[in-house]
Design a protein around this motif. Structure first.
Motif, PDB file in Angstrom:
ATOM      1  N   LEU A 111      16.042 -33.637 -20.763  1.00 36.03           N
ATOM      2  CA  LEU A 111      15.642 -33.324 -22.138  1.00 36.03           C
ATOM      3  C   LEU A 111      15.485 -34.593 -22.974  1.00 36.03           C
ATOM      4  O   LEU A 111      14.541 -34.707 -23.769  1.00 36.03           O
ATOM      5  N   LEU A 112      16.385 -35.549 -22.801  1.00 39.55           N
ATOM      6  CA  LEU A 112      16.276 -36.810 -23.538  1.00 39.55           C
ATOM      7  C   LEU A 112      15.039 -37.605 -23.118  1.00 39.55           C
ATOM      8  O   LEU A 112      14.378 -38.221 -23.963  1.00 39.55           O
ATOM      9  N   TRP A 114      12.208 -36.297 -21.986  1.00 41.97           N
ATOM     10  CA  TRP A 114      11.072 -35.605 -22.596  1.00 41.97           C
ATOM     11  C   TRP A 114      11.000 -35.889 -24.098  1.00 41.97           C
ATOM     12  O   TRP A 114       9.913 -36.110 -24.645  1.00 41.97           O
ATOM     13  N   ALA A 115      12.139 -35.891 -24.778  1.00 39.84           N
ATOM     14  CA  ALA A 115      12.150 -36.176 -26.216  1.00 39.84           C
ATOM     15  C   ALA A 115      11.658 -37.593 -26.475  1.00 39.84           C
ATOM     16  O   ALA A 115      10.876 -37.835 -27.413  1.00 39.84           O
ATOM     17  N   GLY A 116      12.092 -38.545 -25.650  1.00 42.82           N
ATOM     18  CA  GLY A 116      11.632 -39.921 -25.791  1.00 42.82           C
ATOM     19  C   GLY A 116      10.134 -40.059 -25.579  1.00 42.82           C
ATOM     20  O   GLY A 116       9.445 -40.757 -26.324  1.00 42.82           O
ATOM     21  N   LEU A 118       7.888 -37.695 -25.992  1.00 39.75           N
ATOM     22  CA  LEU A 118       7.214 -37.061 -27.133  1.00 39.75           C
ATOM     23  C   LEU A 118       7.251 -37.962 -28.362  1.00 39.75           C
ATOM     24  O   LEU A 118       6.268 -38.043 -29.110  1.00 39.75           O
ATOM     25  N   TYR A 119       8.367 -38.658 -28.585  1.00 37.54           N
ATOM     26  CA  TYR A 119       8.456 -39.579 -29.707  1.00 37.54           C
ATOM     27  C   TYR A 119       7.465 -40.733 -29.545  1.00 37.54           C
ATOM     28  O   TYR A 119       6.796 -41.133 -30.504  1.00 37.54           O
ATOM     29  N   TYR A 122       4.072 -39.413 -30.341  1.00 35.97           N
ATOM     30  CA  TYR A 122       3.950 -39.230 -31.788  1.00 35.97           C
ATOM     31  C   TYR A 122       3.760 -40.572 -32.486  1.00 35.97           C
ATOM     32  O   TYR A 122       2.887 -40.730 -33.332  1.00 35.97           O
ATOM     33  N   TRP A 123       4.588 -41.560 -32.110  1.00 30.60           N
ATOM     34  CA  TRP A 123       4.516 -42.874 -32.736  1.00 30.60           C
ATOM     35  C   TRP A 123       3.172 -43.538 -32.465  1.00 30.60           C
ATOM     36  O   TRP A 123       2.576 -44.130 -33.360  1.00 30.60           O
TER      37      TRP A 123
END
Length: 131
Positions: A111-112, A114-116, A118-119, A122-123
Protein backbone atom coordinates in the motif's frame (compact mmCIF):
# COMPACT_ATOMS: atom_id res chain seq x y z
CA UNK A 1 -7.30 -43.28 -14.04
CA UNK A 2 -6.75 -39.94 -15.78
CA UNK A 3 -4.20 -37.37 -14.57
CA UNK A 4 -5.04 -34.21 -12.73
CA UNK A 5 -6.89 -31.46 -14.53
CA UNK A 6 -5.25 -28.09 -15.17
CA UNK A 7 -7.24 -26.44 -12.40
CA UNK A 8 -6.16 -29.14 -9.93
CA UNK A 9 -2.52 -28.70 -10.92
CA UNK A 10 -2.79 -24.92 -10.50
CA UNK A 11 -4.41 -25.39 -7.10
CA UNK A 12 -1.58 -27.76 -6.09
CA UNK A 13 1.02 -25.22 -7.20
CA UNK A 14 -0.71 -22.47 -5.23
CA UNK A 15 -0.80 -24.70 -2.15
CA UNK A 16 2.91 -25.52 -2.49
CA UNK A 17 3.79 -21.83 -2.90
CA UNK A 18 1.80 -20.93 0.24
CA UNK A 19 3.64 -23.62 2.20
CA UNK A 20 7.03 -22.45 0.89
CA UNK A 21 6.17 -18.81 1.69
CA UNK A 22 5.12 -19.78 5.21
CA UNK A 23 8.38 -21.72 5.60
CA UNK A 24 10.27 -18.61 4.46
CA UNK A 25 8.41 -16.55 7.04
CA UNK A 26 9.39 -19.04 9.74
CA UNK A 27 12.99 -18.92 8.53
CA UNK A 28 13.01 -15.12 8.69
CA UNK A 29 12.17 -15.28 12.39
CA UNK A 30 14.71 -17.97 13.33
CA UNK A 31 18.10 -16.83 14.68
CA UNK A 32 19.83 -19.97 13.32
CA UNK A 33 19.33 -18.68 9.75
CA UNK A 34 22.07 -16.41 8.28
CA UNK A 35 21.23 -12.69 8.32
CA UNK A 36 21.20 -12.28 4.51
CA UNK A 37 18.79 -15.21 4.18
CA UNK A 38 16.58 -13.78 6.94
CA UNK A 39 16.34 -10.39 5.21
CA UNK A 40 15.48 -11.94 1.86
CA UNK A 41 13.07 -14.40 3.48
CA UNK A 42 11.12 -11.67 5.26
CA UNK A 43 10.79 -9.67 2.02
CA UNK A 44 9.73 -12.67 -0.06
CA UNK A 45 7.34 -14.04 2.56
CA UNK A 46 5.74 -10.65 3.23
CA UNK A 47 5.13 -10.15 -0.48
CA UNK A 48 3.98 -13.71 -1.15
CA UNK A 49 1.59 -13.79 1.81
CA UNK A 50 0.27 -10.27 1.32
CA UNK A 51 -3.33 -10.08 0.12
CA UNK A 52 -2.33 -7.14 -2.10
CA UNK A 53 -0.04 -7.52 -5.13
CA UNK A 54 2.42 -4.92 -6.40
CA UNK A 55 0.88 -5.38 -9.85
CA UNK A 56 -2.87 -6.10 -9.50
CA UNK A 57 -3.98 -9.41 -11.04
CA UNK A 58 -6.60 -7.70 -13.23
CA UNK A 59 -3.82 -6.08 -15.30
CA UNK A 60 -3.49 -8.41 -18.33
CA UNK A 61 -0.34 -10.57 -18.31
CA UNK A 62 1.66 -8.26 -16.00
CA UNK A 63 -0.68 -8.98 -13.09
CA UNK A 64 0.35 -12.63 -12.98
CA UNK A 65 4.10 -12.07 -13.39
CA UNK A 66 4.57 -11.78 -9.63
CA UNK A 67 2.65 -14.99 -9.01
CA UNK A 68 4.37 -16.95 -11.77
CA UNK A 69 7.92 -15.59 -11.71
CA UNK A 70 8.76 -13.25 -8.82
CA UNK A 71 7.45 -15.31 -5.91
CA UNK A 72 8.92 -18.66 -7.06
CA UNK A 73 12.26 -16.99 -7.90
CA UNK A 74 12.38 -15.31 -4.51
CA UNK A 75 11.53 -18.56 -2.73
CA UNK A 76 14.20 -20.38 -4.73
CA UNK A 77 16.79 -17.78 -3.68
CA UNK A 78 15.77 -18.03 -0.03
CA UNK A 79 15.95 -21.80 -0.16
CA UNK A 80 19.48 -21.69 -1.59
CA UNK A 81 20.68 -19.49 1.30
CA UNK A 82 19.28 -21.68 4.10
CA UNK A 83 20.87 -25.00 5.12
CA UNK A 84 18.81 -27.99 3.92
CA UNK A 85 18.20 -29.37 7.41
CA UNK A 86 16.79 -26.07 8.65
CA UNK A 87 14.66 -25.66 5.52
CA UNK A 88 13.22 -29.16 6.01
CA UNK A 89 12.28 -28.23 9.57
CA UNK A 90 10.59 -24.97 8.52
CA UNK A 91 8.76 -26.70 5.68
CA UNK A 92 7.48 -29.40 8.05
CA UNK A 93 6.12 -26.80 10.46
CA UNK A 94 4.53 -24.89 7.56
CA UNK A 95 2.88 -28.05 6.22
CA UNK A 96 1.51 -28.81 9.68
CA UNK A 97 -0.15 -25.39 9.90
CA UNK A 98 -3.72 -25.72 8.76
CA UNK A 99 -4.79 -22.10 8.38
CA UNK A 100 -3.54 -19.88 5.62
CA UNK A 101 -1.16 -17.22 6.95
CA UNK A 102 -1.38 -13.62 5.83
CA UNK A 103 1.04 -10.76 6.16
CA UNK A 104 -0.23 -7.40 7.37
CA UNK A 105 3.27 -5.97 7.10
CA UNK A 106 3.44 -7.04 3.45
CA UNK A 107 0.05 -5.50 2.77
CA UNK A 108 1.13 -2.22 4.37
CA UNK A 109 4.38 -2.20 2.38
CA UNK A 110 2.53 -2.71 -0.91
CA UNK A 111 0.00 0.00 0.00
CA UNK A 112 2.84 2.42 0.79
CA UNK A 113 4.52 1.64 -2.54
CA UNK A 114 1.26 2.30 -4.40
CA UNK A 115 0.70 5.53 -2.43
CA UNK A 116 4.24 6.66 -3.26
CA UNK A 117 3.76 5.93 -6.95
CA UNK A 118 0.46 7.81 -6.99
CA UNK A 119 2.08 10.78 -5.25
CA UNK A 120 4.93 10.82 -7.80
CA UNK A 121 2.38 10.73 -10.62
CA UNK A 122 0.36 13.54 -9.01
CA UNK A 123 3.49 15.63 -8.42
CA UNK A 124 4.76 15.13 -11.98
CA UNK A 125 1.41 16.22 -13.43
CA UNK A 126 1.16 19.14 -11.03
CA UNK A 127 4.59 20.62 -11.89
CA UNK A 128 4.51 19.87 -15.62
CA UNK A 129 4.64 22.92 -17.90
CA UNK A 130 1.47 21.80 -19.68
CA UNK A 131 -0.54 22.23 -16.46
Amino acid sequence: MPGKSLSERIADLGHRLRIEAHAAWLAARDPRVPVAARLLAVAVAAYALSPIDLIPDFVPVLGWIDDLILVPAGLWAVRRLIPATLWAEFRGVAEAASERPSSRAGMIAILLIWAGLLYILYWSVRVSPAH
